[in-house]
Design a protein around this motif. Structure first.
Motif, PDB file in Angstrom:
ATOM      1  N   TRP A 122       0.860  -1.165   0.000  1.00 50.34           N
ATOM      2  CA  TRP A 122       0.000   0.000   0.000  1.00 50.34           C
ATOM      3  C   TRP A 122       0.899   1.219   0.000  1.00 50.34           C
ATOM      4  O   TRP A 122       1.767   1.374   0.879  1.00 50.34           O
ATOM      5  N   GLY A 123       0.733   2.091  -0.989  1.00 51.55           N
ATOM      6  CA  GLY A 123       1.596   3.254  -1.069  1.00 51.55           C
ATOM      7  C   GLY A 123       0.973   4.339  -1.911  1.00 51.55           C
ATOM      8  O   GLY A 123      -0.180   4.244  -2.344  1.00 51.55           O
ATOM      9  N   SER A 124       1.764   5.381  -2.143  1.00 46.90           N
ATOM     10  CA  SER A 124       1.261   6.577  -2.813  1.00 46.90           C
ATOM     11  C   SER A 124       1.017   6.352  -4.297  1.00 46.90           C
ATOM     12  O   SER A 124       1.714   5.569  -4.944  1.00 46.90           O
ATOM     13  N   GLY A 125       0.049   7.093  -4.820  1.00 46.96           N
ATOM     14  CA  GLY A 125      -0.216   7.093  -6.247  1.00 46.96           C
ATOM     15  C   GLY A 125      -0.476   8.508  -6.723  1.00 46.96           C
ATOM     16  O   GLY A 125      -0.886   9.379  -5.944  1.00 46.96           O
ATOM     17  N   ILE A 126      -0.196   8.739  -7.987  1.00 46.45           N
ATOM     18  CA  ILE A 126      -0.439  10.061  -8.571  1.00 46.45           C
ATOM     19  C   ILE A 126      -0.988   9.877  -9.976  1.00 46.45           C
ATOM     20  O   ILE A 126      -0.694   8.877 -10.633  1.00 46.45           O
ATOM     21  N   GLU A 127      -1.813  10.848 -10.394  1.00 47.37           N
ATOM     22  CA  GLU A 127      -2.465  10.752 -11.694  1.00 47.37           C
ATOM     23  C   GLU A 127      -2.001  11.920 -12.562  1.00 47.37           C
ATOM     24  O   GLU A 127      -2.164  13.085 -12.173  1.00 47.37           O
ATOM     25  N   ILE A 128      -1.416  11.607 -13.710  1.00 46.64           N
ATOM     26  CA  ILE A 128      -1.082  12.637 -14.697  1.00 46.64           C
ATOM     27  C   ILE A 128      -2.266  12.684 -15.672  1.00 46.64           C
ATOM     28  O   ILE A 128      -2.535  11.688 -16.351  1.00 46.64           O
ATOM     29  N   PRO A 129      -2.986  13.821 -15.717  1.00 47.84           N
ATOM     30  CA  PRO A 129      -4.204  13.849 -16.546  1.00 47.84           C
ATOM     31  C   PRO A 129      -3.913  13.445 -17.993  1.00 47.84           C
ATOM     32  O   PRO A 129      -2.947  13.916 -18.595  1.00 47.84           O
ATOM     33  N   ALA A 130      -4.750  12.577 -18.517  1.00 50.14           N
ATOM     34  CA  ALA A 130      -4.572  12.091 -19.889  1.00 50.14           C
ATOM     35  C   ALA A 130      -5.505  12.854 -20.815  1.00 50.14           C
ATOM     36  O   ALA A 130      -6.582  13.284 -20.409  1.00 50.14           O
ATOM     37  N   LYS A 131      -5.095  12.987 -22.051  1.00 51.38           N
ATOM     38  CA  LYS A 131      -5.925  13.710 -23.028  1.00 51.38           C
ATOM     39  C   LYS A 131      -7.274  13.017 -23.229  1.00 51.38           C
ATOM     40  O   LYS A 131      -8.268  13.671 -23.513  1.00 51.38           O
ATOM     41  N   ASP A 132      -7.298  11.711 -23.043  1.00 51.91           N
ATOM     42  CA  ASP A 132      -8.552  10.972 -23.246  1.00 51.91           C
ATOM     43  C   ASP A 132      -9.232  10.599 -21.927  1.00 51.91           C
ATOM     44  O   ASP A 132      -9.986   9.633 -21.855  1.00 51.91           O
ATOM     45  N   GLN A 133      -9.002  11.393 -20.870  1.00 48.50           N
ATOM     46  CA  GLN A 133      -9.485  11.004 -19.540  1.00 48.50           C
ATOM     47  C   GLN A 133     -11.007  10.962 -19.418  1.00 48.50           C
ATOM     48  O   GLN A 133     -11.530  10.415 -18.438  1.00 48.50           O
ATOM     49  N   GLU A 134     -11.728  11.521 -20.389  1.00 48.81           N
ATOM     50  CA  GLU A 134     -13.189  11.525 -20.296  1.00 48.81           C
ATOM     51  C   GLU A 134     -13.794  10.133 -20.177  1.00 48.81           C
ATOM     52  O   GLU A 134     -14.812   9.942 -19.525  1.00 48.81           O
ATOM     53  N   PHE A 135     -13.151   9.144 -20.792  1.00 50.27           N
ATOM     54  CA  PHE A 135     -13.804   7.823 -20.815  1.00 50.27           C
ATOM     55  C   PHE A 135     -13.809   7.161 -19.444  1.00 50.27           C
ATOM     56  O   PHE A 135     -14.606   6.263 -19.202  1.00 50.27           O
TER      57      PHE A 135
END
Lengths: 397, 397
Positions: A122-135
């Motif tokens: 269990w550890g940290s996570g990060i999200e880099i916004p994707a161009k197709d993130q709408e789906f």
């Protein structure tokens, strides 16, 4: 099998062209950082900018050295006169990444992020916004439920847990029955991965709202299982047994999980309404289990993995998996869908291994669908995109 | 309301008789430490011994100082020649505790534990086995499901999430309808608290299996809500809005959550089949909301909190809450159960505040049930025990 993740981490370091143990920040970052969407409520760090750089920050007044460790690369943070350490990574690929902080040699989660199970912890996570993130976004469409189910396995003599997605209309159409997709995580991940990092529920909610996929149940179980007589770690309390062997998973799935799901949920329980897919280790398991049990499955999905892993050698269909792929014509009559996916930035051995498997399918004439996720490695955006393309093809024959 | 947790931490330090910023370990620990049941899979630390001491251990080769911070007290760890820091706490109360590590001034989660939302952050938790732990243990009885529900609130203009427990027979008796308990967390906690730290699902599974409680649905929602026009933090993505105001929670519960639950689940939707209970802030909310809406609720539970918080002053029933408690006889005809609980080791202001509320009930003749949890403070074992005693009294009139 145990080294999927470590292999990936080493290869990721190679791909970024950096073999130094600690990394200079390089050119100045674009100053449009915003808090990561996966931060804990109210936390300002970590942040992400438009280049995909990650900025970590943590107060550690007495520390001598603090680093951000992401994608197998460590970045030195700098201390200000308040004792707060801050620093940026190089630009990261779009999508979800596991990371950690290193404080005077201690590898710890970032207290600013939420926590995810991957890389066997269990550890940290990060999200880099994707161009197709709408789906995979949370939208104003009808939403299904994700249900935690606890069950005791006689085979492993331990408590197990699975998460089950039921589609939005499941509680309304109380006499309707639904097809089922069994969807497996990768090595070092667990039964939480597909609904949390993978957003499988949101992907399906969106596809069903757009009528691109038929309403289905998705079962996300734990891909580890060892027969009780081979296991040394019984788990009398919560089902928290660690990632371990996988030798009994096929037996647990066929003899325990599928019957439990068919008894608990309003399923369509014939093979034409049962699919299995998985990522990495889960892809390998999917191909092995479905090919051993074609009386139970007719849709097969392998995301970033195939059952010849880790070999990239040419496959002889006569001997491979006891010749199960040798008769393409017979398989094409029996299998409704054989689907493979891969990210264009995946490290070795995945491109070679999946490539050799595809060559074998082509040699024997097994029809299959192949998808490549642009600009992603052996990570969750590859698998979200794979699910998004795989699910609409299910249960339409 | 915002200082529940900080008040508790200060008081806990007073109760343990220790005002020093860092604590000597004291007499040598009994050497029967075992990994905590809440450790991450495969992790050996933290550990707990038969005295209830916590032993933390973490590699931090370059660190100058590492501490275990639990119950408002910091304990210095000692470094060995491998760079691993290890040390023990004083004996802790039975039950669940939040804690953290401090590495050269950086407050971080322990990479050995699993993570829980409390004290307004995701962080480490540890379980000191309780003598009565059987009532919340995972046993070979039929198990219900815990379901994640996502819904959009028009009032707050934000996504919200609740967890809903459905009893073991919910999927079998597909025409049966069930009573509903709305069960709220405390300040600094969230909608995950009751099913994870609280083990509400296991407590009910066990009670139902022993026929001590009737099968019921439990709705565990998020006790924070502010009207959109007062809120400055919209949450377009996942429902991760931070703990914030609670001014609109009553309106959200009455106008949005209850109608959604009654539309989604097979509920019995009259007041004689609807209960509400909560802990600490959730107890305060419960008493306010149920007394404002006695047309909707007939069972009321306050665990470690009452609606006069934080005052311990004598209550005048004529003026308190607009006189809602002034007519005991009328209330006794309307309310099926008024239940209060408290731990014997709770810090100020809870004993005084709950005591003043009880005095008021006795003065006006409102019947109520009172329970004291022996040896526990303002923590989850008090609340597990409260639920275990409260739930069997529900829906039997």
């Amino acid at each position: 099998m145990m080294n999927y993740r470590s292999l990936f981490l080493i290869s990721a370091a190679l791909l970024t062209g950096n073999l130094c143990p600690a990394q200079d920040i390089g050119p100045a970052s674009v100053e449009d950082f915003r808090p990561s969407t996966l931060n804990q409520p109210g936390k300002q760090y970590p942040q992400v900018n438009s280049e995909g750089r990650v900025r970590a920050s943590i107060p550690a007044p007495q520390a001598l050295k603090v680093q951000l460790d992401i994608g197998g690369v460590k970045y030195d943070l700098q201390k200000d006169d308040q004792g707060v350490w801050t620093g940026d990574s190089n630009p990261q690929d779009e999508g979800f990444h596991y990371y950690q902080l290193v404080i005077d040699g201690a590898q710890v989660p970032d207290p600013g992020s939420m926590y995810f199970y991957g890389a066997s912890r269990w550890g940290s996570g990060i999200e880099i916004p994707a161009k197709d993130q709408e789906f995979y976004a949370l939208k104003r469409v009808p939403h299904g439920q994700v249900r935690e189910n606890l069950y005791f396995s006689e085979i492993t003599q331990s408590w197990r847990r699975c998460f089950v997605y039921t589609p939005p209309d499941y509680e309304k159409n109380t006499s309707a029955r639904y097809p089922v997709l069994y969807l497996q995580h990768g090595m070092g991940e667990d039964e939480t991965g597909w609904s949390v990092q993978g957003r499988a529920n949101l992907i399906l909610d969106n596809l069903i709202a757009e009528k691109k996929a038929v309403p289905m149940i998705i079962v996300m179980d734990r891909g580890y299982a060892s027969r009780a007589d081979r296991s040394s770690t019984p788990n009398p309390g919560r089902p928290q047994g660690g990632p371990g062997g996988i030798s009994a998973f096929e037996e647990v799935l066929i003899k325990e999980i599928i019957p439990m799901i068919d008894a608990t949920y309003r399923t369509l329980s014939d093979r034409s309404h049962r699919a299995m897919a998985g990522l990495s280790m889960g892809a390998n398991q999917t191909i092995q289990i479905t090919m051993n049990n074609l009386n139970l499955f007719s849709y097969i999905g392998g995301f970033s993995g195939t059952s010849n892993y880790p070999s990239s050698a040419e496959i002889d269909p006569v001997t491979f998996m006891n010749g199960k792929f040798s008769d393409g014509k017979a398989l094409n009559e029996k299998i409704n869908l054989f689907w493979l996916g891969l990210g264009t930035k995946e490290p070795d051995p995945f491109p070679g291994s999946v490539g050799a498997f595809r060559n074998m399918l082509e040699k024997t004439g097994v029809k299959y669908v192949y998808y490549e996720s642009p600009g992603t490695a052996h990570e969750w955006l590859t698998w979200r995109r794979s699910l998004y393309r795989f699910a609409p093809l299910l249960f339409k024959k």
